[in-house]
Design a protein around this motif. Structure first.
Motif, PDB file in Angstrom:
ATOM      1  N   ALA A  92       0.846  -1.198   0.000  1.00  0.00           N
ATOM      2  CA  ALA A  92       0.000   0.000   0.000  1.00  0.00           C
ATOM      3  C   ALA A  92       0.876   1.241   0.000  1.00  0.00           C
ATOM      4  O   ALA A  92       1.801   1.357   0.774  1.00  0.00           O
ATOM      5  N   ARG A  93       0.601   2.175  -0.916  1.00  0.00           N
ATOM      6  CA  ARG A  93       1.382   3.407  -1.011  1.00  0.00           C
ATOM      7  C   ARG A  93       0.439   4.579  -1.158  1.00  0.00           C
ATOM      8  O   ARG A  93      -0.537   4.510  -1.885  1.00  0.00           O
ATOM      9  N   ALA A  94       0.779   5.673  -0.476  1.00  0.00           N
ATOM     10  CA  ALA A  94      -0.003   6.887  -0.639  1.00  0.00           C
ATOM     11  C   ALA A  94       0.434   7.564  -1.934  1.00  0.00           C
ATOM     12  O   ALA A  94       1.622   7.669  -2.212  1.00  0.00           O
ATOM     13  N   LEU A  95      -0.501   7.980  -2.757  1.00  0.00           N
ATOM     14  CA  LEU A  95      -0.195   8.631  -4.020  1.00  0.00           C
ATOM     15  C   LEU A  95      -0.501  10.120  -3.921  1.00  0.00           C
ATOM     16  O   LEU A  95      -1.509  10.516  -3.342  1.00  0.00           O
ATOM     17  N   THR A  96       0.340  10.928  -4.522  1.00  0.00           N
ATOM     18  CA  THR A  96       0.051  12.352  -4.586  1.00  0.00           C
ATOM     19  C   THR A  96      -1.029  12.572  -5.638  1.00  0.00           C
ATOM     20  O   THR A  96      -1.264  11.714  -6.494  1.00  0.00           O
ATOM     21  N   ARG A  97      -1.673  13.712  -5.596  1.00  0.00           N
ATOM     22  CA  ARG A  97      -2.695  14.035  -6.603  1.00  0.00           C
ATOM     23  C   ARG A  97      -2.098  14.023  -8.003  1.00  0.00           C
ATOM     24  O   ARG A  97      -2.705  13.544  -8.950  1.00  0.00           O
ATOM     25  N   GLU A  98      -0.886  14.576  -8.095  1.00  0.00           N
ATOM     26  CA  GLU A  98      -0.227  14.649  -9.393  1.00  0.00           C
ATOM     27  C   GLU A  98       0.046  13.252  -9.943  1.00  0.00           C
ATOM     28  O   GLU A  98      -0.214  12.964 -11.107  1.00  0.00           O
ATOM     29  N   LYS A  99       0.573  12.374  -9.103  1.00  0.00           N
ATOM     30  CA  LYS A  99       0.871  11.024  -9.564  1.00  0.00           C
ATOM     31  C   LYS A  99      -0.416  10.270  -9.884  1.00  0.00           C
ATOM     32  O   LYS A  99      -0.477   9.525 -10.864  1.00  0.00           O
ATOM     33  N   SER A 100      -1.451  10.462  -9.055  1.00  0.00           N
ATOM     34  CA  SER A 100      -2.735   9.813  -9.328  1.00  0.00           C
ATOM     35  C   SER A 100      -3.273  10.236 -10.691  1.00  0.00           C
ATOM     36  O   SER A 100      -3.778   9.414 -11.457  1.00  0.00           O
ATOM     37  N   ALA A 101      -3.153  11.531 -10.997  1.00  0.00           N
ATOM     38  CA  ALA A 101      -3.632  12.032 -12.293  1.00  0.00           C
ATOM     39  C   ALA A 101      -2.825  11.412 -13.426  1.00  0.00           C
ATOM     40  O   ALA A 101      -3.388  11.029 -14.465  1.00  0.00           O
ATOM     41  N   ASP A 102      -1.512  11.291 -13.240  1.00  0.00           N
ATOM     42  CA  ASP A 102      -0.666  10.667 -14.259  1.00  0.00           C
ATOM     43  C   ASP A 102      -1.064   9.203 -14.487  1.00  0.00           C
ATOM     44  O   ASP A 102      -1.133   8.740 -15.619  1.00  0.00           O
ATOM     45  N   ILE A 103      -1.305   8.492 -13.378  1.00  0.00           N
ATOM     46  CA  ILE A 103      -1.676   7.079 -13.483  1.00  0.00           C
ATOM     47  C   ILE A 103      -3.017   6.931 -14.185  1.00  0.00           C
ATOM     48  O   ILE A 103      -3.187   6.082 -15.064  1.00  0.00           O
ATOM     49  N   ARG A 104      -3.985   7.778 -13.819  1.00  0.00           N
ATOM     50  CA  ARG A 104      -5.302   7.714 -14.452  1.00  0.00           C
ATOM     51  C   ARG A 104      -5.196   7.958 -15.968  1.00  0.00           C
ATOM     52  O   ARG A 104      -5.782   7.243 -16.779  1.00  0.00           O
ATOM     53  N   ALA A 105      -4.429   9.002 -16.337  1.00  0.00           N
ATOM     54  CA  ALA A 105      -4.281   9.331 -17.760  1.00  0.00           C
ATOM     55  C   ALA A 105      -3.605   8.174 -18.499  1.00  0.00           C
ATOM     56  O   ALA A 105      -4.033   7.799 -19.601  1.00  0.00           O
ATOM     57  N   TRP A 106      -2.568   7.608 -17.902  1.00  0.00           N
ATOM     58  CA  TRP A 106      -1.868   6.487 -18.535  1.00  0.00           C
ATOM     59  C   TRP A 106      -2.804   5.289 -18.689  1.00  0.00           C
ATOM     60  O   TRP A 106      -2.855   4.676 -19.747  1.00  0.00           O
ATOM     61  N   ALA A 107      -3.556   4.967 -17.609  1.00  0.00           N
ATOM     62  CA  ALA A 107      -4.460   3.811 -17.645  1.00  0.00           C
ATOM     63  C   ALA A 107      -5.509   3.984 -18.741  1.00  0.00           C
ATOM     64  O   ALA A 107      -5.802   3.038 -19.483  1.00  0.00           O
ATOM     65  N   LYS A 108      -6.070   5.183 -18.869  1.00  0.00           N
ATOM     66  CA  LYS A 108      -7.058   5.437 -19.914  1.00  0.00           C
ATOM     67  C   LYS A 108      -6.442   5.274 -21.300  1.00  0.00           C
ATOM     68  O   LYS A 108      -7.063   4.713 -22.196  1.00  0.00           O
ATOM     69  N   SER A 109      -5.190   5.751 -21.466  1.00  0.00           N
ATOM     70  CA  SER A 109      -4.535   5.627 -22.776  1.00  0.00           C
ATOM     71  C   SER A 109      -4.235   4.165 -23.116  1.00  0.00           C
ATOM     72  O   SER A 109      -4.063   3.828 -24.280  1.00  0.00           O
ATOM     73  N   GLN A 110      -4.219   3.307 -22.095  1.00  0.00           N
ATOM     74  CA  GLN A 110      -3.983   1.875 -22.296  1.00  0.00           C
ATOM     75  C   GLN A 110      -5.290   1.090 -22.397  1.00  0.00           C
ATOM     76  O   GLN A 110      -5.279  -0.141 -22.453  1.00  0.00           O
ATOM     77  N   GLY A 111      -6.421   1.822 -22.360  1.00  0.00           N
ATOM     78  CA  GLY A 111      -7.726   1.179 -22.490  1.00  0.00           C
ATOM     79  C   GLY A 111      -8.234   0.539 -21.198  1.00  0.00           C
ATOM     80  O   GLY A 111      -9.153  -0.287 -21.236  1.00  0.00           O
ATOM     81  N   MET A 112      -7.661   0.907 -20.088  1.00  0.00           N
ATOM     82  CA  MET A 112      -8.100   0.338 -18.797  1.00  0.00           C
ATOM     83  C   MET A 112      -9.228   1.170 -18.224  1.00  0.00           C
ATOM     84  O   MET A 112      -9.295   2.382 -18.434  1.00  0.00           O
ATOM     85  N   ASN A 113     -10.127   0.509 -17.490  1.00  0.00           N
ATOM     86  CA  ASN A 113     -11.194   1.212 -16.791  1.00  0.00           C
ATOM     87  C   ASN A 113     -10.655   1.709 -15.460  1.00  0.00           C
ATOM     88  O   ASN A 113     -10.217   0.919 -14.632  1.00  0.00           O
ATOM     89  N   VAL A 114     -10.686   3.019 -15.284  1.00  0.00           N
ATOM     90  CA  VAL A 114     -10.224   3.620 -14.027  1.00  0.00           C
ATOM     91  C   VAL A 114     -11.193   4.735 -13.659  1.00  0.00           C
ATOM     92  O   VAL A 114     -11.641   5.494 -14.520  1.00  0.00           O
ATOM     93  N   SER A 115     -11.551   4.803 -12.378  1.00  0.00           N
ATOM     94  CA  SER A 115     -12.509   5.811 -11.939  1.00  0.00           C
ATOM     95  C   SER A 115     -11.877   7.206 -11.958  1.00  0.00           C
ATOM     96  O   SER A 115     -10.660   7.344 -11.879  1.00  0.00           O
ATOM     97  N   GLU A 116     -12.718   8.212 -12.078  1.00  0.00           N
ATOM     98  CA  GLU A 116     -12.254   9.598 -12.084  1.00  0.00           C
ATOM     99  C   GLU A 116     -11.821  10.055 -10.682  1.00  0.00           C
ATOM    100  O   GLU A 116     -11.032  10.972 -10.553  1.00  0.00           O
ATOM    101  N   ARG A 117     -12.376   9.411  -9.675  1.00  0.00           N
ATOM    102  CA  ARG A 117     -12.081   9.805  -8.289  1.00  0.00           C
ATOM    103  C   ARG A 117     -11.897   8.559  -7.448  1.00  0.00           C
ATOM    104  O   ARG A 117     -12.233   7.459  -7.851  1.00  0.00           O
ATOM    105  N   GLY A 118     -11.352   8.770  -6.267  1.00  0.00           N
ATOM    106  CA  GLY A 118     -11.204   7.666  -5.335  1.00  0.00           C
ATOM    107  C   GLY A 118      -9.912   6.881  -5.538  1.00  0.00           C
ATOM    108  O   GLY A 118      -9.038   7.283  -6.284  1.00  0.00           O
ATOM    109  N   ARG A 119      -9.851   5.769  -4.871  1.00  0.00           N
ATOM    110  CA  ARG A 119      -8.663   4.934  -4.879  1.00  0.00           C
ATOM    111  C   ARG A 119      -8.486   4.257  -6.233  1.00  0.00           C
ATOM    112  O   ARG A 119      -9.435   3.800  -6.852  1.00  0.00           O
ATOM    113  N   ILE A 120      -7.231   4.204  -6.662  1.00  0.00           N
ATOM    114  CA  ILE A 120      -6.897   3.522  -7.911  1.00  0.00           C
ATOM    115  C   ILE A 120      -6.521   2.090  -7.553  1.00  0.00           C
ATOM    116  O   ILE A 120      -5.764   1.853  -6.614  1.00  0.00           O
TER     117      ILE A 120
END
Length: 110
Positions: A70-98
């Motif tokens: 378990a790791r705490a993510l910064t907002r910036e890193k969370s946004a990067d992960i979400r954008a990357w996941a979407k570009s890879q075709g993964m389903n990721v929520s806009e908010r909440g835990r990734i």
């Protein structure tokens, strides 16, 4: 009866008289040290190359470990992960835990 209380700062490095308390943080831990003007300048001069290249942070969050990976993510890193996941075709929520599986895949790719 009058009472006068005097606080005298002692330099934590050399035991002489200190003029100020210097606060700093590194690796999620905050520190304070009482220093003379000379030693405070030495500290600031030593850190200057790192400070000039660093990003400013509003707060230093302590590192927390909650078992396994378990790791705490910064907002910036969370946004990067979400954008990357979407570009890879993964389903990721806009908010909440990734999901940890998505975070792991992101870290493997980067």
């Amino acid at each position: 009866m009058a009472k006068q209380i005097q606080e005298i700062l002692i330099d934590d490095l050399d035991g002489g008289e200190a003029n100020e308390t210097v606060s700093f943080a590194i690796d999620g831990a905050s520190y304070e040290i009482d220093l003379s003007d000379v030693n405070a300048k030495r500290l600031r001069d030593s850190l200057a190359p790192f400070v000039s290249s660093a990003r400013r942070s509003t707060a230093v969050a302590p590192r927390r470990r909650r078992g396994g990976s378990a790791r705490a993510l910064t907002r910036e890193k969370s946004a990067d992960i979400r954008a990357w996941a979407k570009s890879q075709g993964m389903n990721v929520s806009e908010r909440g835990r990734i999901a940890s599986s998505i975070v792991e895949k992101y870290e493997q790719a980067h």
